[in-house]
Design a protein around this motif. Structure first.
Motif, PDB file in Angstrom:
ATOM      1  N   ARG A 190       4.979  -1.126   3.927  1.00 41.84           N
ATOM      2  CA  ARG A 190       4.797  -2.360   4.716  1.00 41.84           C
ATOM      3  C   ARG A 190       4.515  -3.542   3.808  1.00 41.84           C
ATOM      4  NH1 ARG A 190       1.956  -1.820  10.450  1.00 41.84           N
ATOM      5  NH2 ARG A 190       2.538   0.316  10.958  1.00 41.84           N
ATOM      6  N   SER A 191       3.631  -3.317   2.848  1.00 39.20           N
ATOM      7  CA  SER A 191       3.339  -4.388   1.896  1.00 39.20           C
ATOM      8  C   SER A 191       4.565  -4.686   1.054  1.00 39.20           C
ATOM      9  CB  SER A 191       2.174  -3.989   0.990  1.00 39.20           C
ATOM     10  OG  SER A 191       0.968  -4.005   1.713  1.00 39.20           O
ATOM     11  N   GLN A 192       5.290  -3.622   0.746  1.00 41.35           N
ATOM     12  CA  GLN A 192       6.482  -3.821  -0.077  1.00 41.35           C
ATOM     13  C   GLN A 192       7.490  -4.721   0.634  1.00 41.35           C
ATOM     14  OE1 GLN A 192      10.232  -1.240  -0.932  1.00 41.35           O
ATOM     15  NE2 GLN A 192       8.500  -0.307  -1.973  1.00 41.35           N
ATOM     16  N   ASN A 193       7.722  -4.431   1.903  1.00 41.91           N
ATOM     17  CA  ASN A 193       8.687  -5.237   2.645  1.00 41.91           C
ATOM     18  C   ASN A 193       8.224  -6.675   2.825  1.00 41.91           C
ATOM     19  OD1 ASN A 193      10.611  -3.244   2.958  1.00 41.91           O
ATOM     20  ND2 ASN A 193       9.538  -2.376   4.711  1.00 41.91           N
ATOM     21  N   ALA A 194       6.938  -6.819   3.142  1.00 44.95           N
ATOM     22  CA  ALA A 194       6.443  -8.158   3.442  1.00 44.95           C
ATOM     23  C   ALA A 194       6.217  -8.990   2.188  1.00 44.95           C
ATOM     24  CB  ALA A 194       5.144  -8.065   4.236  1.00 44.95           C
ATOM     25  N   LEU A 195       5.780  -8.338   1.141  1.00 43.87           N
ATOM     26  CA  LEU A 195       5.378  -9.089  -0.053  1.00 43.87           C
ATOM     27  C   LEU A 195       6.452  -9.009  -1.145  1.00 43.87           C
ATOM     28  CD1 LEU A 195       3.024 -10.640  -1.461  1.00 43.87           C
ATOM     29  CD2 LEU A 195       2.133  -8.437  -2.183  1.00 43.87           C
ATOM     30  N   GLY A 196       6.658  -7.831  -1.664  1.00 41.48           N
ATOM     31  CA  GLY A 196       7.560  -7.668  -2.810  1.00 41.48           C
ATOM     32  C   GLY A 196       8.979  -8.117  -2.514  1.00 41.48           C
ATOM     33  N   LYS A 197       9.566  -7.550  -1.467  1.00 38.83           N
ATOM     34  CA  LYS A 197      10.962  -7.880  -1.162  1.00 38.83           C
ATOM     35  C   LYS A 197      11.108  -9.338  -0.788  1.00 38.83           C
ATOM     36  CE  LYS A 197      12.811  -3.392   0.022  1.00 38.83           C
ATOM     37  NZ  LYS A 197      12.897  -2.407   1.106  1.00 38.83           N
ATOM     38  N   GLY A 198      10.157  -9.845  -0.013  1.00 38.22           N
ATOM     39  CA  GLY A 198      10.205 -11.243   0.415  1.00 38.22           C
ATOM     40  C   GLY A 198      10.204 -12.181  -0.782  1.00 38.22           C
ATOM     41  N   LEU A 199       9.327 -11.906  -1.731  1.00 36.11           N
ATOM     42  CA  LEU A 199       9.242 -12.768  -2.910  1.00 36.11           C
ATOM     43  C   LEU A 199      10.529 -12.709  -3.719  1.00 36.11           C
ATOM     44  CD1 LEU A 199       5.612 -12.139  -4.224  1.00 36.11           C
ATOM     45  CD2 LEU A 199       6.480 -14.131  -2.985  1.00 36.11           C
ATOM     46  N   LEU A 220       9.739 -10.576 -14.270  1.00 39.14           N
ATOM     47  CA  LEU A 220       8.834 -11.720 -14.300  1.00 39.14           C
ATOM     48  C   LEU A 220       7.750 -11.596 -13.216  1.00 39.14           C
ATOM     49  CD1 LEU A 220      10.505 -15.146 -14.685  1.00 39.14           C
ATOM     50  CD2 LEU A 220       8.706 -14.908 -13.015  1.00 39.14           C
ATOM     51  N   LEU A 221       8.187 -11.243 -12.029  1.00 38.03           N
ATOM     52  CA  LEU A 221       7.237 -11.095 -10.928  1.00 38.03           C
ATOM     53  C   LEU A 221       6.257  -9.960 -11.205  1.00 38.03           C
ATOM     54  CD1 LEU A 221       6.461 -12.100  -8.116  1.00 38.03           C
ATOM     55  CD2 LEU A 221       8.046 -10.425  -7.153  1.00 38.03           C
ATOM     56  N   ARG A 222       6.783  -8.889 -11.764  1.00 40.99           N
ATOM     57  CA  ARG A 222       5.944  -7.739 -12.092  1.00 40.99           C
ATOM     58  C   ARG A 222       4.838  -8.145 -13.068  1.00 40.99           C
ATOM     59  NH1 ARG A 222       5.369  -3.398 -15.647  1.00 40.99           N
ATOM     60  NH2 ARG A 222       4.981  -1.417 -14.572  1.00 40.99           N
ATOM     61  N   GLU A 223       5.247  -8.849 -14.116  1.00 38.82           N
ATOM     62  CA  GLU A 223       4.264  -9.284 -15.117  1.00 38.82           C
ATOM     63  C   GLU A 223       3.186 -10.161 -14.508  1.00 38.82           C
ATOM     64  OE1 GLU A 223       5.782 -11.334 -18.579  1.00 38.82           O
ATOM     65  OE2 GLU A 223       7.214  -9.684 -18.908  1.00 38.82           O
ATOM     66  N   GLU A 224       3.625 -11.116 -13.693  1.00 39.08           N
ATOM     67  CA  GLU A 224       2.660 -12.077 -13.147  1.00 39.08           C
ATOM     68  C   GLU A 224       1.737 -11.431 -12.112  1.00 39.08           C
ATOM     69  OE1 GLU A 224       2.001 -14.893 -14.406  1.00 39.08           O
ATOM     70  OE2 GLU A 224       3.677 -14.845 -15.827  1.00 39.08           O
ATOM     71  N   LEU A 225       2.291 -10.525 -11.307  1.00 39.54           N
ATOM     72  CA  LEU A 225       1.432  -9.824 -10.345  1.00 39.54           C
ATOM     73  C   LEU A 225       0.422  -8.938 -11.078  1.00 39.54           C
ATOM     74  CD1 LEU A 225       3.862  -8.763  -7.452  1.00 39.54           C
ATOM     75  CD2 LEU A 225       1.892 -10.298  -7.274  1.00 39.54           C
ATOM     76  N   LEU A 226       0.901  -8.296 -12.139  1.00 43.21           N
ATOM     77  CA  LEU A 226      -0.007  -7.437 -12.910  1.00 43.21           C
ATOM     78  C   LEU A 226      -1.151  -8.232 -13.515  1.00 43.21           C
ATOM     79  CD1 LEU A 226       2.100  -4.776 -14.840  1.00 43.21           C
ATOM     80  CD2 LEU A 226       0.191  -4.396 -13.272  1.00 43.21           C
ATOM     81  N   LYS A 227      -0.837  -9.442 -13.951  1.00 39.21           N
ATOM     82  CA  LYS A 227      -1.878 -10.295 -14.513  1.00 39.21           C
ATOM     83  C   LYS A 227      -2.952 -10.565 -13.465  1.00 39.21           C
ATOM     84  CE  LYS A 227       0.426 -13.000 -17.813  1.00 39.21           C
ATOM     85  NZ  LYS A 227       1.243 -14.227 -17.915  1.00 39.21           N
ATOM     86  N   LEU A 228      -2.510 -10.815 -12.243  1.00 42.02           N
ATOM     87  CA  LEU A 228      -3.467 -11.098 -11.178  1.00 42.02           C
ATOM     88  C   LEU A 228      -4.288  -9.863 -10.792  1.00 42.02           C
ATOM     89  CD1 LEU A 228      -1.710 -13.385  -8.553  1.00 42.02           C
ATOM     90  CD2 LEU A 228      -3.430 -13.988 -10.241  1.00 42.02           C
ATOM     91  N   VAL A 229      -3.617  -8.726 -10.778  1.00 40.60           N
ATOM     92  CA  VAL A 229      -4.329  -7.498 -10.390  1.00 40.60           C
ATOM     93  C   VAL A 229      -5.292  -7.074 -11.506  1.00 40.60           C
ATOM     94  CG1 VAL A 229      -4.034  -5.042  -9.882  1.00 40.60           C
ATOM     95  CG2 VAL A 229      -2.498  -6.708  -8.846  1.00 40.60           C
ATOM     96  N   GLY A 230      -4.866  -7.287 -12.741  1.00 42.30           N
ATOM     97  CA  GLY A 230      -5.744  -6.977 -13.874  1.00 42.30           C
ATOM     98  C   GLY A 230      -5.498  -5.597 -14.432  1.00 42.30           C
ATOM     99  N   THR A 231      -5.113  -5.545 -15.710  1.00 38.67           N
ATOM    100  CA  THR A 231      -4.783  -4.251 -16.306  1.00 38.67           C
ATOM    101  C   THR A 231      -5.821  -3.778 -17.312  1.00 38.67           C
ATOM    102  OG1 THR A 231      -3.419  -5.472 -17.864  1.00 38.67           O
ATOM    103  CG2 THR A 231      -2.277  -4.393 -16.058  1.00 38.67           C
TER     104      THR A 231
END
Ligand SMILES: Nc1nc2c(ncn2[C@@H]2O[C@H](COP(=O)(O)OP(=O)(O)O)[C@@H](O)[C@H]2O)c(=O)[nH]1
Ligand SMILES: [Mg+2]
Length: 397
Positions: free
Chosen positions: A106-115, A171-182
């Protein structure tokens, strides 16, 4: 008239006898195996006579399931003869998020795919960037992180010029990861170096999934070879202690419980005491769902903590938040954080929401990492939170 009654009596007796024999043969499998030509276990037995016992007592010992070989699948499985369930061996914890990633769809469809769809547009005008912002806000990423992410994306997309889907994804992966924190330590601390047992307290509002999470966590620990005692410090309802005890029994963990409406702090104290005496590795304390508006109850939670700490400091205080409650969850988080030092967040019910962005928002709010996520009601549907696997699940393959 008499003949009618007699006929009815005979009919009842005959039916009863048939029924008894049929059920008896299903249950006990004591009839010889039927001939292959007629594998019908409901074949009528010899005609009973009036005055016969309707139920022939059968006193041969019941066979265990091992002794019963099922004839070519025609006989029903005898559930009631299965031995009582033994202690379960929970699934290993490694790779759970990967196994459960489809639950984030659900999150994937609403967030990831949408972006990704929006970012692929030929012209990224202001309107599109607003839509991107809306998606992030709707997925509960939070205002500040959303602004940061959009700024970063705008900048990078500009530098990129033409964009291939792969580049955008990266690019999106990198930026989302930065926000989530690795670079945060997300291990649940259950093993202090200098003493045993480790003490973990689980707090949160009623219905968020505390007891379930405590039970699932006990399974995780047992799967990893640890021994566990559970403390049922939710003494408001007997059912709460029963629920926890059931989880414990499934993996052979002992549950300390007190009288109904008893003092939660003393149950928690006793649980640690018991854990020490038994020499177990970890004591998990489940608490009541104190409503954050009831100051008295919140004070009580502080008391549980203080009383337990007469034994030793808590190694971990996990705040359980229901991911589907959005902003409300953040308000709860703040109030709990005032009473106890939260050391980790458990986000439950991420399987039932499109608001996976709450992971980012709640970490910002408390400055405490999400350590575990709940992805279903199944016993092993609790996963260690791994930022990479999580972000990959959000943006899909
Ligand atoms: N779908 C889903 N349901 C969950 C999850 N975690 C807990 N639940 C359900 O939420 C309900 C409340 O859980 P419970 O542990 O009793 O909450 P407590 O009042 O905080 O102790 C139960 O029906 C659980 O099965 C999860 O990760 N996903
Ligand atoms: Mg509970």
């Amino acid at each position: 008239m008499e003949t009618v009654i007699l006929a009815v009596v005979i009919a009842v007796v005959v039916l009863g006898a048939l029924g008894g024999l049929v059920i008896g043969s299903r249950r006990k499998k004591s009839l010889p195996p039927p001939p292959p030509a007629a594998p019908d276990i409901t074949a009528p037995p010899a005609e009973p006579h009036v005055g016969d016992e309707a139920e022939t007592p059968r006193d041969e010992p019941r066979r265990t399931i091992e002794e019963v070989d099922l004839p070519d699948g025609s006989a029903p499985v005898v559930v009631e003869e299965l031995p009582a369930p033994e202690i379960e061996i929970p699934e290993p914890t490694a790779g759970r998020l990967v196994r459960l990633r489809a639950r984030l769809s659900r999150s994937q469809n609403a967030l990831g795919k949408g972006l990704l769809t929006l970012l692929s547009r030929e012209h990224l005008d202001d309107e599109t960037w607003e839509e991107i912002e809306d998606i992030l806000l709707t997925a509960d990423v939070g205002v500040q992180p959303t602004t940061e992410l959009v700024d970063r994306l705008r900048e990078r997309v500009k530098v990129l010029g033409t964009r291939t889907p792969d580049e955008l994804r990266g690019l999106l992966r990198e930026e989302l990861l930065k926000l989530v924190g690795t670079d945060v330590d997300r291990a649940v601390k259950t093993e202090p170096e200098d003493r045993k047992p480790g003490i973990v307290m689980v707090v949160g509002v009623n219905g968020t999934g505390k007891t379930t999470t405590t039970g699932k966590l006990a399974r995780v620990l047992v799967a990893d070879g640890r021994t566990v005692v559970l403390g049922a410090a939710d003494t408001f309802r007997a059912a709460a202690a029963d629920q926890l005890q059931t989880w414990g029994e499934r993996v052979g963990a002992y549950t300390v419980r007190g009288p109904e409406a008893g003092d939660p702090a003393s149950v928690a104290f006793d649980a640690v005491k018991e854990g020490k005496e038994m020499g177990v590795d970890v004591v998990l304390i489940d608490t009541a769902g104190r409503l954050h508006t009831k100051t008295g109850l919140m004070d009580e939670l502080g008391k549980v903590k203080r009383v337990v700490e007469k034994h030793a400091p808590l190694d971990e205080v996990l705040l359980v938040l229901d991911a589907t409650t959005g902003q409300n969850g953040l308000v709860q988080a703040r109030v709990f954080a005032e009473v106890v030092d939260i050391t980790g967040i458990v986000l439950t019910k991420l399987d039932g929401t499109a608001k996976g962005g709450i992971v980012i928002a709640v970490q910002r709010e408390l400055n405490v990492p999400v350590k575990l996520i709940g992805l279903g009601e199944g016993a092993d549907d609790l996963a260690p939170f791994e930022p990479e696997a999580f972000v990959d699940a959000l943006i899909g393959d």
